[in-house]
Design a protein around this motif. Structure first.
Motif, PDB file in Angstrom:
ATOM      1  N   VAL A  34      11.527  -1.012   1.779  1.00  0.00           N
ATOM      2  CA  VAL A  34      11.907  -2.665   1.266  1.00  0.00           C
ATOM      3  C   VAL A  34      11.869  -1.986  -0.650  1.00  0.00           C
ATOM      4  N   GLU A  38       5.984   0.933  -4.063  1.00  0.00           N
ATOM      5  CA  GLU A  38       4.562   2.107  -3.212  1.00  0.00           C
ATOM      6  C   GLU A  38       3.315   1.430  -3.802  1.00  0.00           C
ATOM      7  N   ILE A  41       2.215  -1.809  -3.048  1.00  0.00           N
ATOM      8  CA  ILE A  41       1.714  -1.733  -1.426  1.00  0.00           C
ATOM      9  C   ILE A  41       0.420  -1.436  -1.152  1.00  0.00           C
ATOM     10  N   PHE A  46       1.739  -8.197  -3.455  1.00  0.00           N
ATOM     11  CA  PHE A  46       3.221  -9.440  -3.066  1.00  0.00           C
ATOM     12  C   PHE A  46       3.449  -9.508  -3.734  1.00  0.00           C
ATOM     13  N   TYR A  57       8.943  -6.628   5.311  1.00  0.00           N
ATOM     14  CA  TYR A  57       7.661  -5.391   4.834  1.00  0.00           C
ATOM     15  C   TYR A  57       6.999  -6.253   6.555  1.00  0.00           C
ATOM     16  N   ARG A  58       6.354  -6.850   6.163  1.00  0.00           N
ATOM     17  CA  ARG A  58       4.992  -7.893   6.863  1.00  0.00           C
ATOM     18  C   ARG A  58       5.765  -7.527   8.008  1.00  0.00           C
ATOM     19  N   LYS A  61       5.233  -3.768   9.032  1.00  0.00           N
ATOM     20  CA  LYS A  61       3.994  -3.437   9.726  1.00  0.00           C
ATOM     21  C   LYS A  61       3.773  -4.486  11.415  1.00  0.00           C
ATOM     22  N   VAL A  67       7.527   1.609   7.489  1.00  0.00           N
ATOM     23  CA  VAL A  67       7.171   0.678   6.185  1.00  0.00           C
ATOM     24  C   VAL A  67       6.871   1.439   5.028  1.00  0.00           C
ATOM     25  N   SER A  68       8.097   1.606   4.231  1.00  0.00           N
ATOM     26  CA  SER A  68       7.986   2.044   2.465  1.00  0.00           C
ATOM     27  C   SER A  68       8.328   0.962   1.340  1.00  0.00           C
ATOM     28  N   GLY A  69       7.755   1.419   0.170  1.00  0.00           N
ATOM     29  CA  GLY A  69       8.782   0.513  -1.054  1.00  0.00           C
ATOM     30  C   GLY A  69       9.354   2.093  -2.135  1.00  0.00           C
TER      31      GLY A  69
END
Length: 172
Positions: A34, A38, A41, A46, A57-58, A61, A67-69
């Motif tokens: 997303v 990172e 995150i 946010f 992202y949520r 999870k 999931v990573s930024g």
């Protein structure tokens, strides 16, 4: 084997979470990347991010999807531009996008409606550096196998199309 799918959202607050959820549920990614930094995150910060990125992202999870930024912290505003200018231009872009949904704006012919409406807001050399850094972050975070979904703003799709040749763009 790895399959990369890139989905463009409309950062103007016009990407409904319900529709994004349906798209992600249909694809069933093994990994989600997303457009969030990172570092933010890791710090659970946010506040400055657009709603659909935080939602994606949520959701990942919650569904136990890796999931990573990948966003970069490079400030792309032109010198002298303020947050007030940014808000004014976003309102203008919302008016220009009226009658089109976020999936439409994945298509170049509709995305052109918004191009040129920035009125000097963006320093395009900084934006190019930002996109290159985003690409580096994606390559660093991407798993070697599985179905990987990258969620980014529609405005970045052309760059990623040129840079990630084997990616699939379902709404292009």
């Amino acid at each position: 084997m790895r399959k990369i799918i890139i989905i463009g959202t409309l950062h103007l607050g016009l990407t409904p979470n319900k529709e994004l959820r349906e798209v992600l549920d249909e694809i069933k990614p093994d990994q989600l990347l997303v457009e969030i930094n990172e570092r933010d995150i890791k710090n659970n910060n946010f506040k400055k991010y657009i709603p659909e990125m935080v939602f994606a992202y949520r959701r990942a999870k919650k569904k136990k999807i890796s999931v990573s930024g990948f966003d970069s912290s490079i400030n792309v505003l032109s010198q002298g531009m303020t947050e007030k200018d940014k808000k004014r231009i976003i309102q203008k872009q919302k008016r220009l996008a009226k009658g089109h949904n976020w999936k439409d704006l994945n298509k170049e012919k509709y995305l052109k409606l918004l191009r040129g409406s920035e009125e000097g807001l963006i320093d395009w050399k900084k934006e190019q550096k930002r996109e290159e850094k985003m690409l580096q972050n994606i390559k660093k975070a991407m798993q070697p196998n599985g179905k990987i979904v990258i969620v980014t703003g529609c405005g970045h799709l052309s760059f990623f199309e040129k840079s990630i040749k084997d990616a699939v763009f379902p709404f292009r």
